[in-house]
Design a protein around this motif. Structure first.
Motif, PDB file in Angstrom:
ATOM      1  N   VAL A 185      33.189  77.851-105.395  1.00 11.13           N
ATOM      2  CA  VAL A 185      32.571  78.762-104.425  1.00 11.13           C
ATOM      3  C   VAL A 185      32.938  78.329-103.000  1.00 11.13           C
ATOM      4  O   VAL A 185      33.255  79.164-102.145  1.00 11.13           O
ATOM      5  CB  VAL A 185      31.033  78.795-104.635  1.00 11.13           C
ATOM      6  CG1 VAL A 185      30.330  79.499-103.494  1.00 11.13           C
ATOM      7  CG2 VAL A 185      30.701  79.487-105.946  1.00 11.13           C
ATOM      8  N   CYS A 186      32.936  77.025-102.741  1.00 11.49           N
ATOM      9  CA  CYS A 186      33.304  76.545-101.387  1.00 11.49           C
ATOM     10  C   CYS A 186      34.702  77.030-100.988  1.00 11.49           C
ATOM     11  O   CYS A 186      34.949  77.344 -99.826  1.00 11.49           O
ATOM     12  CB  CYS A 186      33.293  75.017-101.329  1.00 11.49           C
ATOM     13  SG  CYS A 186      31.648  74.312-101.265  1.00 11.49           S
ATOM     14  N   CYS A 189      34.437  80.354 -99.413  1.00 14.77           N
ATOM     15  CA  CYS A 189      33.340  80.518 -98.450  1.00 14.77           C
ATOM     16  C   CYS A 189      33.885  80.508 -97.019  1.00 14.77           C
ATOM     17  O   CYS A 189      34.642  79.606 -96.654  1.00 14.77           O
ATOM     18  CB  CYS A 189      32.342  79.370 -98.642  1.00 14.77           C
ATOM     19  SG  CYS A 189      30.992  79.402 -97.441  1.00 14.77           S
ATOM     20  N   THR A 191      32.344  79.986 -94.155  1.00 17.40           N
ATOM     21  CA  THR A 191      31.594  79.276 -93.109  1.00 17.40           C
ATOM     22  C   THR A 191      32.425  78.149 -92.477  1.00 17.40           C
ATOM     23  O   THR A 191      33.415  77.703 -93.036  1.00 17.40           O
ATOM     24  CB  THR A 191      30.283  78.675 -93.681  1.00 17.40           C
ATOM     25  OG1 THR A 191      30.645  77.779 -94.728  1.00 17.40           O
ATOM     26  CG2 THR A 191      29.348  79.729 -94.210  1.00 17.40           C
ATOM     27  N   ARG A 193      33.400  74.473 -91.516  1.00 19.65           N
ATOM     28  CA  ARG A 193      33.172  73.118 -92.046  1.00 19.65           C
ATOM     29  C   ARG A 193      33.866  72.102 -91.160  1.00 19.65           C
ATOM     30  O   ARG A 193      34.989  72.340 -90.729  1.00 19.65           O
ATOM     31  CB  ARG A 193      33.729  72.988 -93.466  1.00 19.65           C
ATOM     32  CG  ARG A 193      32.728  73.380 -94.494  1.00 19.65           C
ATOM     33  CD  ARG A 193      33.370  73.767 -95.787  1.00 19.65           C
ATOM     34  NE  ARG A 193      33.958  75.101 -95.712  1.00 19.65           N
ATOM     35  CZ  ARG A 193      34.649  75.653 -96.678  1.00 19.65           C
ATOM     36  NH1 ARG A 193      34.873  75.011 -97.784  1.00 19.65           N
ATOM     37  NH2 ARG A 193      35.147  76.869 -96.533  1.00 19.65           N
ATOM     38  N   CYS A 223      28.578  75.538 -92.313  1.00 21.75           N
ATOM     39  CA  CYS A 223      28.357  75.262 -93.744  1.00 21.75           C
ATOM     40  C   CYS A 223      26.915  74.798 -93.988  1.00 21.75           C
ATOM     41  O   CYS A 223      26.411  73.907 -93.296  1.00 21.75           O
ATOM     42  CB  CYS A 223      29.343  74.183 -94.183  1.00 21.75           C
ATOM     43  SG  CYS A 223      28.911  73.399 -95.739  1.00 21.75           S
ATOM     44  N   LEU A 224      26.266  75.401 -94.973  1.00 21.57           N
ATOM     45  CA  LEU A 224      24.856  75.078 -95.244  1.00 21.57           C
ATOM     46  C   LEU A 224      24.687  73.637 -95.722  1.00 21.57           C
ATOM     47  O   LEU A 224      23.730  72.966 -95.364  1.00 21.57           O
ATOM     48  CB  LEU A 224      24.303  76.061 -96.287  1.00 21.57           C
ATOM     49  CG  LEU A 224      24.225  77.518 -95.814  1.00 21.57           C
ATOM     50  CD1 LEU A 224      23.898  78.440 -96.981  1.00 21.57           C
ATOM     51  CD2 LEU A 224      23.185  77.675 -94.712  1.00 21.57           C
ATOM     52  N   LEU A 225      25.631  73.152 -96.511  1.00 21.48           N
ATOM     53  CA  LEU A 225      25.507  71.771 -96.996  1.00 21.48           C
ATOM     54  C   LEU A 225      25.639  70.791 -95.828  1.00 21.48           C
ATOM     55  O   LEU A 225      24.883  69.820 -95.735  1.00 21.48           O
ATOM     56  CB  LEU A 225      26.561  71.479 -98.067  1.00 21.48           C
ATOM     57  CG  LEU A 225      26.436  70.118 -98.756  1.00 21.48           C
ATOM     58  CD1 LEU A 225      25.110  69.991 -99.505  1.00 21.48           C
ATOM     59  CD2 LEU A 225      27.588  69.863 -99.714  1.00 21.48           C
ATOM     60  N   CYS A 231      23.440  73.057-101.104  1.00 18.12           N
ATOM     61  CA  CYS A 231      24.233  74.214-101.541  1.00 18.12           C
ATOM     62  C   CYS A 231      25.219  73.721-102.586  1.00 18.12           C
ATOM     63  O   CYS A 231      25.924  72.743-102.365  1.00 18.12           O
ATOM     64  CB  CYS A 231      24.967  74.809-100.338  1.00 18.12           C
ATOM     65  SG  CYS A 231      25.958  76.258-100.762  1.00 18.12           S
ATOM     66  N   GLY A 233      27.936  75.063-103.855  1.00 20.46           N
ATOM     67  CA  GLY A 233      29.247  75.727-103.884  1.00 20.46           C
ATOM     68  C   GLY A 233      30.386  74.847-104.346  1.00 20.46           C
ATOM     69  O   GLY A 233      31.312  75.310-105.012  1.00 20.46           O
ATOM     70  N   ILE A 250      25.983  83.300-100.153  1.00 18.90           N
ATOM     71  CA  ILE A 250      26.387  82.919 -98.798  1.00 18.90           C
ATOM     72  C   ILE A 250      26.379  84.170 -97.911  1.00 18.90           C
ATOM     73  O   ILE A 250      25.956  84.129 -96.751  1.00 18.90           O
ATOM     74  CB  ILE A 250      27.786  82.254 -98.801  1.00 18.90           C
ATOM     75  CG1 ILE A 250      27.811  81.066 -99.771  1.00 18.90           C
ATOM     76  CG2 ILE A 250      28.188  81.823 -97.396  1.00 18.90           C
ATOM     77  CD1 ILE A 250      26.792  79.985 -99.512  1.00 18.90           C
TER      78      ILE A 250
HETATM   79  S1  SF4 Z   1      28.586  74.055 -99.380  1.00 18.04           S
HETATM   80 FE1  SF4 Z   1      27.859  76.166 -99.408  1.00 18.04          FE
HETATM   81  S2  SF4 Z   1      27.930  76.856 -97.282  1.00 18.04           S
HETATM   82 FE2  SF4 Z   1      29.187  75.002 -97.432  1.00 18.04          FE
HETATM   83  S3  SF4 Z   1      31.264  75.740 -97.795  1.00 18.04           S
HETATM   84 FE3  SF4 Z   1      30.346  75.358 -99.796  1.00 18.04          FE
HETATM   85  S4  SF4 Z   1      29.483  77.339-100.394  1.00 18.04           S
HETATM   86 FE4  SF4 Z   1      29.860  77.447 -98.195  1.00 18.04          FE
END
Ligand code: SF4
Ligand code: SF4
Ligand code: SF4
Length: 312
Positions: A185-186, A189, A191, A193, A223-225, A231, A233, A250
């Motif tokens: 998923v990351c 994504c 977002t 980082r 990034c949420l993490l 998260c 992902g 996301i």
């Molecule tokens: S940890 Fe979550 S917010 Fe961060 S890149 Fe991965 S999916 Fe996206």
């Protein structure tokens, strides 16, 4: 001639079937190429003959068998064996079928504990007798389909994106292999980082992340993490966004909970996530628990009753 398709639901919530219907107009295209010969949730077709006159469970022969839900009782086992016998290709539809899904969280407890909690506490209908008449006995634990039969195609997701169901059916009809995304998923994504070392400490559950200004695009959100929100992902297979690509949660600005299961079919999301956190310097002993990292993939013996539960 239309290709015959049989569909079954075992330990299922019917969300996967709703995802079939969610193919929308493409369903008309599919229905012009296939004939559903059995689908308890979508059509009136019975196990023991339409008038109930049969003496054994029978499902018609089909080229493709779609099965949602995992195995949790003796009836599921019987239906699954019949599907395997009658269908050339079995598709495990949804994360319950591929990895146990949410119901496999029950694998942390013994059946007696679960039944006792459901039927023997003051908060429910306390009773001296557990339901037994006409109720199929529970299996020892909740299992994914491939723990019981050979599975030909895996379509994870809770539920799987309708784009994947459509693509898989078209590929099978054209005699092509069904490909799943091999990324996380990351990897899909958008977002921002900043990279390893950014994650210092996980926030408490109710501490909200910075979402960016209202209406701001996702590629302006951090990034949420890296903001300290757990998260998943990095340890979850990509694909939930379907053709739109952007992961569904996301896009809604909430963390990935891992519903597409591990990136590799036989991966372990708990092990991989703890590893990812530890390699970012997080003290994993500070986590209140880690069972929930397997909330979608606790089959395949990954979740088992704890010593405490066994001794209770
Ligand atoms: S940890 Fe979550 S917010 Fe961060 S890149 Fe991965 S999916 Fe996206
Ligand atoms: S995978 Fe999700 S949507 Fe499908 S049956 Fe299981 S819980 Fe329901
Ligand atoms: S972001 Fe994660 S939890 Fe949300 S739909 Fe996608 S795979 Fe499932």
């Amino acid at each position: 001639m239309a290709v015959k398709v049989a569909q079954e639901w075992l330990n299922s919530c019917s969300g996967c079937e709703i995802s079939i219907v969610d193919m929308g107009e493409r369903l008309l295209e599919v229905l012009s190429l296939v004939e559903f010969v059995h689908s308890p949730v979508l059509m009136d077709h019975k196990y023991f003959g339409q008038l109930g006159g049969g003496n054994h469970l029978e499902i018609p022969e089909a080229k493709v068998g779609l099965v949602s839900g995992g195995v949790r009782n003796e009836e599921h086992l019987e239906v699954l064996a019949e599907m395997r016998k009658k269908c050339e290709v079995i598709i495990a539809l949804g994360t319950c079928a591929t990895h146990g899904g949410i119901p496999a969280l029950c694998n942390s407890y013994r059946n007696e504990e679960i039944l006792g909690r459901c039927f023997g506490t003051e908060t429910t209908d306390a009773t001296d007798a557990l339901p037994s008449e006409g109720v199929p006995p529970l299996t020892e634990r909740c299992q994914a389909l491939d723990e019981k039969i050979k599975v030909d195609v895996y379509l994870p997701g809770c539920p799987p994106n309708p784009d994947h169901i459509f693509a898989a059916l078209v590929a099978l009809l054209e005699g092509k292999p069904v490909e799943l995304p091999g990324k996380s998923v990351c990897d899909t994504c958008p977002t921002i980082r900043e990279g390893k070392g950014q994650l210092k400490k996980l926030r408490r559950f109710l501490q909200a992340p910075q979402y960016g200004a209202p209406g701001e695009p996702l590629d302006k959100m951090h990034c949420l993490l890296e903001q300290g929100i757990l998260c998943m992902g990095a340890v979850t297979r990509a694909g939930c966004g379907g053709e739109a690509v952007t992961p569904r949660c996301i896009a809604a600005r909430v963390p990935c909970r891992g519903c597409y299961g591990p990136v590799r079919q036989n991966g372990n999301q708990r092990f991989d996530m703890l590893n990812a956190l530890a390699s970012n310097g997080i003290d994993i002993s500070s986590l209140p628990e880690s069972v929930s990292l397997l909330r979608f993939s606790g089959a395949h013996n990954l979740l088992r009753p704890s010593r405490k539960s066994k001794e209770a």
